[in-house]
Design a protein around this motif. Structure first.
Motif, PDB file in Angstrom:
ATOM      1  N   PRO A 167       0.812  -1.219   0.000  1.00  8.48           N
ATOM      2  CA  PRO A 167       0.000   0.000   0.000  1.00  8.48           C
ATOM      3  C   PRO A 167       0.844   1.267   0.000  1.00  8.48           C
ATOM      4  N   LEU A 168       0.411   2.246  -0.767  1.00 10.48           N
ATOM      5  CA  LEU A 168       1.028   3.573  -0.766  1.00 10.48           C
ATOM      6  C   LEU A 168       0.346   4.370   0.342  1.00 10.48           C
ATOM      7  N   ASN A 169       0.776   4.122   1.566  1.00 12.42           N
ATOM      8  CA  ASN A 169       0.003   4.532   2.733  1.00 12.42           C
ATOM      9  C   ASN A 169       0.413   5.857   3.364  1.00 12.42           C
ATOM     10  N   VAL A 170       1.426   6.521   2.796  1.00  8.15           N
ATOM     11  CA  VAL A 170       1.807   7.866   3.233  1.00  8.15           C
ATOM     12  C   VAL A 170       2.042   8.710   1.985  1.00  8.15           C
ATOM     13  N   VAL A 171       1.550   9.949   2.012  1.00  8.32           N
ATOM     14  CA  VAL A 171       1.786  10.885   0.916  1.00  8.32           C
ATOM     15  C   VAL A 171       2.410  12.151   1.481  1.00  8.32           C
ATOM     16  N   ILE A 172       3.532  12.572   0.897  1.00  2.97           N
ATOM     17  CA  ILE A 172       4.087  13.886   1.206  1.00  2.97           C
ATOM     18  C   ILE A 172       3.453  14.860   0.218  1.00  2.97           C
ATOM     19  N   SER A 173       2.666  15.765   0.737  1.00  2.00           N
ATOM     20  CA  SER A 173       1.823  16.652  -0.063  1.00  2.00           C
ATOM     21  C   SER A 173       2.612  17.453  -1.083  1.00  2.00           C
ATOM     22  N   GLY A 174       1.998  17.634  -2.252  1.00  2.00           N
ATOM     23  CA  GLY A 174       2.561  18.504  -3.273  1.00  2.00           C
ATOM     24  C   GLY A 174       2.548  19.966  -2.862  1.00  2.00           C
ATOM     25  N   LEU A 175       1.870  20.286  -1.754  1.00  2.00           N
ATOM     26  CA  LEU A 175       1.846  21.649  -1.221  1.00  2.00           C
ATOM     27  C   LEU A 175       2.950  21.865  -0.198  1.00  2.00           C
ATOM     28  N   SER A 176       3.804  20.866  -0.012  1.00  2.00           N
ATOM     29  CA  SER A 176       4.958  21.023   0.866  1.00  2.00           C
ATOM     30  C   SER A 176       5.953  21.995   0.230  1.00  2.00           C
ATOM     31  N   SER A 177       6.941  22.430   1.005  1.00  2.00           N
ATOM     32  CA  SER A 177       7.994  23.281   0.447  1.00  2.00           C
ATOM     33  C   SER A 177       8.635  22.565  -0.741  1.00  2.00           C
ATOM     34  N   PRO A 178       8.803  23.244  -1.872  1.00  2.00           N
ATOM     35  CA  PRO A 178       9.320  22.587  -3.087  1.00  2.00           C
ATOM     36  C   PRO A 178      10.616  21.826  -2.884  1.00  2.00           C
ATOM     37  N   ASP A 179      11.519  22.346  -2.054  1.00  2.00           N
ATOM     38  CA  ASP A 179      12.802  21.666  -1.856  1.00  2.00           C
ATOM     39  C   ASP A 179      12.648  20.310  -1.184  1.00  2.00           C
ATOM     40  N   VAL A 180      11.564  20.104  -0.457  1.00  2.00           N
ATOM     41  CA  VAL A 180      11.318  18.810   0.196  1.00  2.00           C
ATOM     42  C   VAL A 180      11.009  17.742  -0.848  1.00  2.00           C
ATOM     43  N   LEU A 181      10.429  18.136  -1.959  1.00  2.00           N
ATOM     44  CA  LEU A 181       9.912  17.190  -2.943  1.00  2.00           C
ATOM     45  C   LEU A 181      10.956  16.743  -3.965  1.00  2.00           C
ATOM     46  N   THR A 182      12.186  17.245  -3.862  1.00  2.00           N
ATOM     47  CA  THR A 182      13.269  16.800  -4.736  1.00  2.00           C
ATOM     48  C   THR A 182      13.891  15.519  -4.178  1.00  2.00           C
ATOM     49  N   ASP A 183      14.720  14.867  -4.969  1.00  2.00           N
ATOM     50  CA  ASP A 183      15.385  13.644  -4.504  1.00  2.00           C
ATOM     51  C   ASP A 183      16.258  13.927  -3.277  1.00  2.00           C
ATOM     52  N   ASP A 184      17.082  14.968  -3.366  1.00  2.00           N
ATOM     53  CA  ASP A 184      17.930  15.307  -2.232  1.00  2.00           C
ATOM     54  C   ASP A 184      17.109  15.799  -1.049  1.00  2.00           C
ATOM     55  N   GLY A 185      16.038  16.518  -1.366  1.00  2.00           N
ATOM     56  CA  GLY A 185      15.207  17.080  -0.300  1.00  2.00           C
ATOM     57  C   GLY A 185      14.478  16.037   0.513  1.00  2.00           C
ATOM     58  N   VAL A 186      13.912  15.028  -0.150  1.00  2.00           N
ATOM     59  CA  VAL A 186      13.183  14.005   0.606  1.00  2.00           C
ATOM     60  C   VAL A 186      14.153  13.149   1.406  1.00  2.00           C
ATOM     61  N   LEU A 187      15.374  12.957   0.890  1.00  2.00           N
ATOM     62  CA  LEU A 187      16.372  12.214   1.654  1.00  2.00           C
ATOM     63  C   LEU A 187      16.745  12.971   2.929  1.00  2.00           C
ATOM     64  N   ASN A 188      16.947  14.283   2.826  1.00  2.00           N
ATOM     65  CA  ASN A 188      17.311  15.052   4.019  1.00  2.00           C
ATOM     66  C   ASN A 188      16.164  15.066   5.024  1.00  2.00           C
ATOM     67  N   PHE A 189      14.932  15.212   4.517  1.00  2.00           N
ATOM     68  CA  PHE A 189      13.774  15.159   5.419  1.00  2.00           C
ATOM     69  C   PHE A 189      13.678  13.792   6.076  1.00  2.00           C
ATOM     70  N   ALA A 190      13.881  12.732   5.297  1.00  2.00           N
ATOM     71  CA  ALA A 190      13.827  11.378   5.854  1.00  2.00           C
ATOM     72  C   ALA A 190      14.850  11.210   6.969  1.00  2.00           C
ATOM     73  N   ARG A 191      16.037  11.763   6.775  1.00  3.06           N
ATOM     74  CA  ARG A 191      17.058  11.670   7.821  1.00  3.06           C
ATOM     75  C   ARG A 191      16.643  12.431   9.079  1.00  3.06           C
ATOM     76  N   SER A 192      15.836  13.462   8.909  1.00  4.40           N
ATOM     77  CA  SER A 192      15.375  14.211  10.085  1.00  4.40           C
ATOM     78  C   SER A 192      14.355  13.434  10.905  1.00  4.40           C
ATOM     79  N   ILE A 193      13.765  12.390  10.315  1.00  3.83           N
ATOM     80  CA  ILE A 193      12.765  11.598  11.044  1.00  3.83           C
ATOM     81  C   ILE A 193      13.228  10.157  11.274  1.00  3.83           C
ATOM     82  N   GLY A 194      14.553   9.913  11.074  1.00  2.00           N
ATOM     83  CA  GLY A 194      15.104   8.620  11.458  1.00  2.00           C
ATOM     84  C   GLY A 194      15.249   7.591  10.365  1.00  2.00           C
ATOM     85  N   PHE A 195      15.395   8.024   9.103  1.00  2.00           N
ATOM     86  CA  PHE A 195      15.587   7.099   7.990  1.00  2.00           C
ATOM     87  C   PHE A 195      16.794   7.545   7.180  1.00  2.00           C
ATOM     88  N   SER A 196      17.410   6.609   6.481  1.00  2.00           N
ATOM     89  CA  SER A 196      18.538   6.971   5.626  1.00  2.00           C
ATOM     90  C   SER A 196      18.693   5.937   4.516  1.00  2.00           C
TER      91      SER A 196
END
Length: 228
Positions: free
Chosen positions: A54-83
């Motif tokens: 299941p695609l059970n989590v969505v990071i909204s398209g209304l989020s800050s644009p930098d979050v939605l890039t490849d590098d951006g989602v990786l940095n955000f993921a690291r802020s919540i305990g993933f890498s």
């Protein structure tokens, strides 16, 4: 006669405007996400063997644009305990998803794992003892370009169990990620504020078509991530 002509011209102009407003370009609309089903897609990816995660989590398209890039989602993921995966080593084939955006089935952008507090090597521990992980898919096709990121999140067992999904692992993984993301987090000098919304009955509940026959409750978590 002149007044009548002017009235008819005004009515024609109004009708033309209403007609143009009724045609919504889904590729240009600012929105959190488009429902994949509306474009012929699915809330389940293709995990192989006839089942899907299941695609059970969505990071909204209304989020800050930098979050939605490849590098951006990786940095955000690291802020919540993933890498990234242990030493960049990935076992198993990538999984694909159809987000109903006109691209059809597209392979995952990246797979990230729980890092247990160490973004450099912590995912090696997850590979051994199990933990949470997720795959990322981007909705950016010509017919539904929200820019949203769809995540297939699941809790998995340890290496001795072959990394199979834990009992109730899809819902458990989703809720654990949502809890970690809620509120303020930071990594690499970037500060995030995340609003979490639970969308009940967004996807079909139950085990039909779900990988490993594990039932899901039908809820999707929507994250709106803002860089402060």
């Amino acid at each position: 006669m002149v007044a009548t002509s002017l009235l008819l011209a005004c009515l024609a102009s109004v009708a033309s405007t209403v007609s143009s407003l009724s045609i919504v370009d889904r590729s240009a609309a600012a929105t959190a996400f488009f429902n994949p089903v509306d474009g012929g897609g699915s809330w389940l990816n293709n995990a192989g063997g006839g089942g899907g995660e299941p695609l059970n989590v969505v990071i909204s398209g209304l989020s800050s644009p930098d979050v939605l890039t490849d590098d951006g989602v990786l940095n955000f993921a690291r802020s919540i305990g993933f890498s990234t995966e242990c030493f960049g080593i990935h076992l198993g084939d990538p999984q694909s998803a159809n987000l109903g955006d006109g691209h059809g089935f597209v392979n995952q952008t990246v797979e990230l794992r729980q890092d247990f507090g160490n973004a450099d090597v912590g995912t090696c521990l997850e590979s051994l003892i199990g933990g949470n992980h997720f795959r990322v898919y981007r909705q950016n096709g010509p017919s539904a370009n929200s820019g949203a990121l769809f995540l297939a999140v699941s809790q998995e067992e340890n290496v001795n169990e072959g990394h199979t999904i834990s009992p109730d692992g899809y819902d458990v993984g989703r809720d654990a990620l949502a809890a970690a993301a809620t509120g303020k987090t930071s990594f690499g000098g970037v500060n995030y504020s995340t609003e979490v919304q639970r969308l009940e009955n967004e996807m079909p509940a139950g085990a039909n078509g779900v990988n490993h026959g594990i039932a899901v409750d039908g809820a999707v978590v929507l994250l709106t991530v803002t860089i402060e």
